[in-house]
Design an enzyme around this catalytic site. Structure first.
Site, PDB file in Angstrom:
ATOM      1  N   LYS A  46     -11.115   8.222  -4.965  1.00 12.81           N
ATOM      2  CA  LYS A  46     -10.087   9.226  -5.254  1.00 12.81           C
ATOM      3  C   LYS A  46      -9.679   9.238  -6.718  1.00 12.81           C
ATOM      4  O   LYS A  46      -9.511  10.297  -7.330  1.00 12.81           O
ATOM      5  CB  LYS A  46      -8.871   9.003  -4.360  1.00 12.81           C
ATOM      6  CG  LYS A  46      -9.035   9.534  -2.963  1.00 12.81           C
ATOM      7  CD  LYS A  46      -7.726   9.559  -2.222  1.00 12.81           C
ATOM      8  CE  LYS A  46      -7.889  10.335  -0.925  1.00 12.81           C
ATOM      9  NZ  LYS A  46      -8.220  11.760  -1.142  1.00 12.81           N
ATOM     10  N   THR A 266     -15.733  17.647   1.257  1.00 14.68           N
ATOM     11  CA  THR A 266     -15.499  16.327   0.670  1.00 14.68           C
ATOM     12  C   THR A 266     -14.896  16.451  -0.724  1.00 14.68           C
ATOM     13  O   THR A 266     -15.446  17.123  -1.596  1.00 14.68           O
ATOM     14  CB  THR A 266     -16.818  15.535   0.558  1.00 14.68           C
ATOM     15  OG1 THR A 266     -17.495  15.563   1.808  1.00 14.68           O
ATOM     16  CG2 THR A 266     -16.541  14.093   0.152  1.00 14.68           C
ATOM     17  N   ASP A 270      -8.973  16.172  -3.877  1.00 10.56           N
ATOM     18  CA  ASP A 270      -8.936  15.550  -5.201  1.00 10.56           C
ATOM     19  C   ASP A 270      -9.089  16.595  -6.309  1.00 10.56           C
ATOM     20  O   ASP A 270      -8.506  16.446  -7.392  1.00 10.56           O
ATOM     21  CB  ASP A 270     -10.035  14.481  -5.317  1.00 10.56           C
ATOM     22  CG  ASP A 270      -9.814  13.323  -4.378  1.00 10.56           C
ATOM     23  OD1 ASP A 270      -8.651  13.019  -4.067  1.00 10.56           O
ATOM     24  OD2 ASP A 270     -10.803  12.698  -3.953  1.00 10.56           O
TER      25      ASP A 270
END
Length: 329
Positions: A46, A266, A270
């Protein structure tokens, strides 16, 4: 003055991994062996993901993290250099291997992820404290954004939050995954960024209430509660529904652009966080930061991979002009 000329830096405490991707039609059942449609490798964790997302938007990024003494570490340093993040800022552990994540993505873009934390677990609070002090002694500029996530040890996150805040930095916390930080640390987060599941856990853990988030309206109410009782400002991400935010007496919903297709979800969260801190680093409002965040996340899901799916400044500006009006109160 241009965006880049007016931008201050972001200092990130976070995890850094090598991601291994496996692409399948359907997830295998327990005990089942299937043939994958393909695979890939990329930068992950992350902290590293958010560092890349911010750096691609022109934000100077410093990173506090650790890798092992192995070939994966060389790959990560090379990726940092390619994305404009100084790989020499990474510490090296002789006791732990470089962190790794194994990601399976199905044809709908959904994923399963297993993480081996490795060297990410070997950092000590005094190391974080020393790095923060070194950074602020060398550079006294105002406007620094300090960013942390839930993937690092609680002791590190709390040390980082208090050390940076005491030196005038604006602390931003992406509490993903949810961890039980002290109320004093949560109160420093401005904003606190969570998804719907993490918001529910936070309400139950800190406030003693369980708020069912069933849509935009209930999420906006939850953001208002958390902003009044936990952190000065709060963002709750809602996937395809964008995000809601609350700051002071204001709260609003920010819709997201509709992706042309969903290839891989995915790391989309972030991308959102990296865009938010980039906008805050240039001195813009939280409302504008959320608008950029949802646009970045929508672009990211249209492409495979994690950091390889993140938009550049030019790509994100085009999306903002075309598809992302400012959210309404």
């Amino acid at each position: 003055m241009s965006i880049l000329e007016s931008m201050c830096g972001v200092m990130i405490l976070g995890s850094v991994n090598v991601d291994t991707f496996i692409y399948v039609d359907e997830f295998p059942a327990p005990g089942e062996t299937i043939l994958a449609m393909g695979g890939d490798m990329g930068l992950g964790g992350k902290g590293a993901n958010q560092a890349v997302a911010a750096s691609l938007l022109g934000t100077p990024v410093e990173f506090i993290g650790q890798v092992g003494h192995d070939g994966f570490a060389d790959y990560i340093r090379g990726q940092f250099d390619a994305y404009g993040i100084d790989g020499q800022t990474l510490a090296t552990s002789d006791s732990y291997p470089t962190g790794a994540a194994y990601i399976t993505v199905n044809s709908a873009g959904e994923n399963t992820i297993c993480v081996v934390s490795g060297a990410n677990t070997g950092i000590e609070p005094q190391d974080v404290q020393a790095r923060v002090r070194q950074r602020f002694e060398a550079n006294h500029e105002n406007g620094t954004i300090a960013l942390a996530q839930g993937e690092t040890d609680i002791r590190l996150t709390e040390t980082f939050a208090h050390e940076c805040s005491s030196r005038g930095a604006r602390f931003v916390l992406n509490l993903a995954p949810f961890v039980a930080l002290s109320q004093a640390t949560l109160h420093l987060a401005n904003p606190l960024i969570v998804n719907e599941g993490e918001a529910r856990q936070l309400l139950e853990s800190v406030i003693g209430e369980y708020e069912t988030l069933t849509g935009v309206e209930s999420a906006q109410t939850a953001a208002q509660i958390l902003a009044a009782r936990v952190s000065p400002s709060v963002i709750i991400t809602l996937g395809a529904d964008g995000a809601v935010a609350a700051e002071g007496d204001s709260s609003w919903h920010q819709p997201a652009p509709v992706p042309e297709k969903i290839e891989d979800t995915t790391g989309a969260g972030d991308a959102f966080v990296g865009a938010v801190v980039s906008v805050l680093a240039r001195g813009d409002s939280l409302r504008e930061a959320v608008r950029w965040g949802v646009a970045a996340g929508s672009i990211a899901v249209e492409r495979r991979g994690t950091t390889s799916s993140y938009p550049t400044l030019a790509q994100l500006e085009l999306s903002l002009l075309s598809h992302t009006p400012v959210g309404a109160p």
